[in-house]
Write an enzyme that holds these catalytic residues in place. Structure first.
Site, PDB file in Angstrom:
ATOM      1  N   HIS A 292       0.838  -1.213   0.000  1.00  0.00           N
ATOM      2  CA  HIS A 292       0.000   0.000   0.000  1.00  0.00           C
ATOM      3  C   HIS A 292       0.872   1.262   0.000  1.00  0.00           C
ATOM      4  O   HIS A 292       0.535   2.262   0.630  1.00  0.00           O
ATOM      5  CB  HIS A 292      -0.942   0.032   1.206  1.00  0.00           C
ATOM      6  CG  HIS A 292      -1.960  -1.068   1.213  1.00  0.00           C
ATOM      7  ND1 HIS A 292      -3.236  -0.917   0.739  1.00  0.00           N
ATOM      8  CD2 HIS A 292      -1.889  -2.351   1.644  1.00  0.00           C
ATOM      9  CE1 HIS A 292      -3.913  -2.044   0.879  1.00  0.00           C
ATOM     10  NE2 HIS A 292      -3.116  -2.938   1.424  1.00  0.00           N
TER      11      HIS A 292
ATOM     12  N   ASN B 269     -10.294  -2.723   2.715  1.00  0.00           N
ATOM     13  CA  ASN B 269     -10.041  -2.701   1.275  1.00  0.00           C
ATOM     14  C   ASN B 269     -11.344  -2.440   0.529  1.00  0.00           C
ATOM     15  O   ASN B 269     -12.421  -2.434   1.127  1.00  0.00           O
ATOM     16  CB  ASN B 269      -9.491  -4.056   0.815  1.00  0.00           C
ATOM     17  CG  ASN B 269      -7.998  -4.218   1.122  1.00  0.00           C
ATOM     18  OD1 ASN B 269      -7.276  -3.236   1.313  1.00  0.00           O
ATOM     19  ND2 ASN B 269      -7.548  -5.454   1.171  1.00  0.00           N
TER      20      ASN B 269
HETATM   21 FE1  HDD Z   1      -2.493  -4.818   5.438  1.00  0.00          FE
HETATM   22  C1  HDD Z   1      -1.024  -1.792   5.085  1.00  0.00           C
HETATM   23  C2  HDD Z   1      -5.470  -3.495   4.318  1.00  0.00           C
HETATM   24  C3  HDD Z   1      -3.897  -7.941   5.437  1.00  0.00           C
HETATM   25  C4  HDD Z   1       0.250  -6.012   6.923  1.00  0.00           C
HETATM   26  N1  HDD Z   1      -3.105  -2.997   4.808  1.00  0.00           N
HETATM   27  C5  HDD Z   1      -2.358  -1.873   4.754  1.00  0.00           C
HETATM   28  C6  HDD Z   1      -3.146  -0.768   4.286  1.00  0.00           C
HETATM   29  C7  HDD Z   1      -4.403  -1.256   4.072  1.00  0.00           C
HETATM   30  C8  HDD Z   1      -4.377  -2.661   4.410  1.00  0.00           C
HETATM   31  C9  HDD Z   1      -5.592  -0.470   3.578  1.00  0.00           C
HETATM   32  C10 HDD Z   1      -2.653   0.639   4.047  1.00  0.00           C
HETATM   33  C11 HDD Z   1      -2.906   1.522   5.235  1.00  0.00           C
HETATM   34  C12 HDD Z   1      -2.486   2.929   4.917  1.00  0.00           C
HETATM   35  O1  HDD Z   1      -3.150   3.567   4.084  1.00  0.00           O
HETATM   36  O2  HDD Z   1      -1.492   3.365   5.481  1.00  0.00           O
HETATM   37  N2  HDD Z   1      -4.288  -5.591   4.903  1.00  0.00           N
HETATM   38  C13 HDD Z   1      -5.409  -4.869   4.576  1.00  0.00           C
HETATM   39  C14 HDD Z   1      -6.551  -5.741   4.534  1.00  0.00           C
HETATM   40  C15 HDD Z   1      -6.103  -7.002   4.835  1.00  0.00           C
HETATM   41  C16 HDD Z   1      -4.682  -6.893   5.081  1.00  0.00           C
HETATM   42  C17 HDD Z   1      -7.964  -5.303   4.232  1.00  0.00           C
HETATM   43  C18 HDD Z   1      -6.864  -8.276   4.943  1.00  0.00           C
HETATM   44  C19 HDD Z   1      -8.091  -8.350   5.329  1.00  0.00           C
HETATM   45  N3  HDD Z   1      -1.915  -6.641   6.038  1.00  0.00           N
HETATM   46  C20 HDD Z   1      -2.648  -7.802   5.988  1.00  0.00           C
HETATM   47  C21 HDD Z   1      -1.919  -8.871   6.639  1.00  0.00           C
HETATM   48  C22 HDD Z   1      -0.742  -8.311   7.080  1.00  0.00           C
HETATM   49  C23 HDD Z   1      -0.765  -6.924   6.680  1.00  0.00           C
HETATM   50  C24 HDD Z   1      -2.412 -10.282   6.794  1.00  0.00           C
HETATM   51  C25 HDD Z   1       0.397  -8.925   7.821  1.00  0.00           C
HETATM   52  C26 HDD Z   1       0.364 -10.001   8.521  1.00  0.00           C
HETATM   53  N4  HDD Z   1      -0.666  -4.062   5.842  1.00  0.00           N
HETATM   54  C27 HDD Z   1       0.292  -4.725   6.513  1.00  0.00           C
HETATM   55  C28 HDD Z   1       1.483  -3.863   6.855  1.00  0.00           C
HETATM   56  C29 HDD Z   1       1.083  -2.502   6.234  1.00  0.00           C
HETATM   57  C30 HDD Z   1      -0.285  -2.783   5.646  1.00  0.00           C
HETATM   58  C31 HDD Z   1       2.794  -4.427   6.463  1.00  0.00           C
HETATM   59  C32 HDD Z   1       2.058  -1.861   5.273  1.00  0.00           C
HETATM   60  C33 HDD Z   1       2.103  -0.411   5.611  1.00  0.00           C
HETATM   61  C34 HDD Z   1       1.351  -0.290   6.812  1.00  0.00           C
HETATM   62  O3  HDD Z   1       0.915  -1.524   7.219  1.00  0.00           O
HETATM   63  O4  HDD Z   1       1.109   0.735   7.394  1.00  0.00           O
HETATM   64  O5  HDD Z   1       1.639  -3.777   8.221  1.00  0.00           O
END
Ligand code: HDD
Length: 700
Positions: free
Chosen positions: A91, A164
């Protein structure tokens, strides 16, 4: 804490101070600088020392070496060198805006969450939309899931709904997230492709993960190429809990429903938009808010109890499944309005830190294994990305309600607790805060037991039924788009085995879909994959179709009017009036950006020169020209493409009689989606037609 207005002055205020271009820097004959804008504040170093010259380094002699003692230069370059922070691991490309949530239907019987207690109560909000796979500098209209992350600054702390635009996910267990993301991002040896899933690694992984089949259908549908953030839904994805004052719990799923309805672009458009305007989505959000056309979503909840969960065909803790709206209706309880653009992209959009662990009293987690894993990942990633544990001190992340705790120090601490007490219990008179067993957050008292094991519950093992339901709930046009998208993506996979494995899965989803893709690829169908559980036929769910839930007016959409000198005044004015009456926007495209002169002698400035304003940027188009104008446009490739693309993308097209010559030159055979504007009254007829979004008969 400074109040929010201080932290974020309005854009109008900042703009007043930005208008510097008309004051070029003047250097006098002796090499000294002249202050050319006397009313401007004096520039200082970061230490506040007034700066006398920001153009020249301190040198020994006018042509001699630079001096190390030049603290202004060193500070300026040092700071510049440190401007970048790590981009989000997923993202990375996103765009945010401020707004508020307003409760329209209080639900105290379901939850004690402060923002849902009173009708009309407003809670400040910040929303960041994003793509998943692309880097920060990638393009907006990639085929990808869109992030829809909402931070609600409630009176009892920040609540982040990190969702999402698709209500399900690829995987069931957070353990697989790094693998999923590694597979979809650039391949590690070559560093490409950027911002796309059309490559071997992604499809290899997916073909070996049947649980991703449902999400795959969504990502290959037009949901993954939205027209703009304003026209897409958002989902909390997981099942959460509402907990009321008595400690009673209900399961809940969150839905954001756009007031404008759902709308997407078509694939060929997406490819061209990414070239014409890589910032298509962020520009759209910025323009709409700046024009006062504030994007709005309704917050809907699907609320259900244990009995429903036990009877439901699938496990409500499985994030690869949804609950059809027809089975559990969505109750609208509020609205989200985005009414303020950011003042600074980095300070707000880049530094905003969403964490799924940020919940408030009245909301609780469930045992969804994906959600549980996320609760670790977000806090961890923000600490790395924003440089330490004090990222909550950054204004965009700080609560707007009072907060008191004993956390202290660390990198960039902006505020430490005052006084002597920095632990509790203590016996000091000013002993600081204490936990409040009544008001404080209490986890729902769920009974849990079981052996400690690494296991996937059997209730998670139906990977195809909802994929089939999704596909079969689409209109024929949408089904064709899904088939074409899979064919396109697989055609980019060099390894034939991967394509064949996917064809094996598709047969379990829908035989016709599998045939469509196999034919498109030029392969024979292999044996179907071996499912862990045989798929079943579920009832169609109209709520899953984009086209069945589209806009019902031209509101929030944009008409591109291609004009030349000599265009008819009455037709132009009638069109403008008809679009404005619907709450739509207009952009003028012309051979020169300086604009055109109508037959009546009126000068109309253009927003785009024809090569910078292709028809893919608009929801519908009109072509108003003179005979000479049509000839001129017909001799230009971008002129012909404007008409040919609009037609090919099934857009509604309004034309002045003279523009027929351009259509002919572009090999366009007019049909019912092309509306001749022989008289001013026809403009309204045309606008009515555009309510259908596209003239699908043309491509069906
Ligand atoms: Fe995630 C970012 C949505 C599964 C780990 N995720 C991130 C963002 C969104 C989502 C909208 C961007 C937030 C922003 O605008 O800063 N992610 C989801 C949804 C998931 C999902 C709807 C499943 C239902 N994500 C998911 C899993 C993991 C992560 C299973 C890790 C185990 N996601 C992350 C992260 C991020 C992220 C690595 C990257 C940047 C951040 O968090 O801020 O922690």
């Amino acid at each position: 804490m400074a109040d929010q207005k201080d932290l974020y002055p309005t854009t109008a205020e900042t703009q007043k101070t930005n208008d510097t271009a008309k004051y070029p820097t003047q250097t006098g004959a002796g090499g000294e600088l002249h202050q050319t804008r006397p009313e401007a504040p004096v520039m200082t170093t970061a230490q506040g020392v007034p700066v006398s010259d920001d153009q020249n380094t301190l040198r020994a002699g006018s042509r001699g070496p630079a001096l190390l003692e030049d603290f202004h230069f060193r500070e300026k370059i040092f700071h510049f060198d440190h401007e970048r922070i790590p981009e989000r691991v997923v993202h990375a490309r996103g765009y945010g805006a401020h707004g508020y949530f307003e409760c329209t239907d209080p639900i105290p019987e379901l939850t004690r969450a402060n923002l849902f207690q009173e009708k009309g109560k407003r809670t400040p909000a910040f929303v960041r939309f994003s793509t998943v796979a692309g880097n920060k500098g990638s393009f907006d209209v990639a085929r990808d899931v869109r992030g829809f992350a909402v931070k609600l600054y409630t009176e009892e702390g920040n609540w982040d709904i990190v969702g999402n635009n698709i209500p399900v996910f690829f995987i069931q267990d957070a353990m697989k997230f790094p693998d999923l993301i590694h597979s979809v991002k650039q391949e590690p040896d070559r560093g490409f492709p950027q911002a796309q899933s059309a490559h071997d690694n992604f499809w290899d992984f997916i073909s070996l993960m049947p649980e991703s089949m449902h999400m795959l259908m969504w990502v290959m549908s037009d949901r993954a190429i939205p027209r703009s953030f304003r026209f897409m839904e958002g989902f909390g994805v997981h099942t959460f809990r509402f907990v009321n004052e008595e400690g009673e719990s209900h399961f809940v799923k969150f839905h954001w429903k756009p007031k404008l309805g759902l709308q997407s672009v078509v694939w060929d458009e997406a490819v061209k938009i990414n070239g014409a305007d890589p910032d298509f989505h962020r520009r759209d959000l910025w323009d709409a808010i700046r024009a006062g056309d504030f994007p709005e979503w309704e917050l809907g909840v699907q609320v259900f109890d244990d009995e429903f969960a036990d009877k439901f065909d699938f496990d409500v803790l499985d994030a690869t499944k949804l609950i059809p709206e027809e089975d559990c209706p969505v109750r609208i309880i509020g609205r989200l309005v985005l009414d303020r653009v950011v003042d600074n992209f980095f300070a707000e959009t880049e530094q905003v830190a969403f964490c799924t662990q940020n919940i408030v009293p009245g909301i609780d987690f469930t045992n969804d294994p994906l959600l549980q894993g996320r609760n670790f990942s977000y806090l961890d990633t923000q600490t790395k990305r924003l440089g330490g544990p004090n990222f909550t001190h950054i204004p965009i992340n700080a609560p707007r309600c009072p907060f008191h705790h004993f956390q202290q120090d660390g990198h960039m601490a902006m505020h430490n607790p005052k006084g002597r007490a920095n632990y509790e219990p203590n016996s000091w008179d000013e002993g600081g805060p204490r936990a409040d067993p009544k008001r404080g957050f209490k986890s729902y008292r769920e009974e849990v037991s079981g052996e400690k094991r690494r296991l996937r519950a059997e209730s998670f093992d139906d990977h195809y039924s909802q994929a089939r339901q999704f596909y079969r709930s689409q209109t024929p046009v949408e089904q064709a788009h899904i088939g074409d998208a899979i064919t396109f993506e697989l055609s980019k996979c060099v390894t034939k085995d991967i394509r064949m494995r996917i064809l094996g899965h598709l047969q379990l989803i829908d035989e016709d879909l599998a045939k469509h893709v196999a034919e498109g690829l030029g392969h024979d169908l292999p044996d179907p994959a071996e499912p862990a559980r045989a798929p079943k036929d579920l009832a169609d769910s109209p709520a899953l179709s984009l086209l069945k839930n589209g806009p019902d007016s031209f509101k929030g959409r944009k008409l591109g009017i291609l004009m030349t000198d000599g265009a008819d005044d009455a037709l132009y004015e009638a069109l403008v009036e008809a679009v404005e009456a619907e709450g739509g926007m207009i952009e003028i495209v012309a051979p020169q950006v300086g604009g055109i002169t109508t037959a009546g002698g009126k000068k109309i400035e253009a927003n785009q020169k024809i090569d910078g304003g292709p028809s893919v940027l608009y929801d519908a188009v009109a072509i108003l020209c003179s005979e000479e104008g049509a000839e001129k446009l017909s001799s230009m490739l971008p002129g012909k493409q404007f008409a040919a693309d609009a037609f090919g993308h099934a857009k509604f097209i309004a034309i002045s009689p003279e523009a027929e010559a351009l259509l002919k030159a572009a090999s366009v055979e007019p049909d019912d989606g092309v509306v001749p504007l022989s008289a001013a009254g026809k403009a309204k007829t045309f606008m009515k037609k555009t309510h259908a979004v596209r003239f699908w008969d043309r491509v069906a």
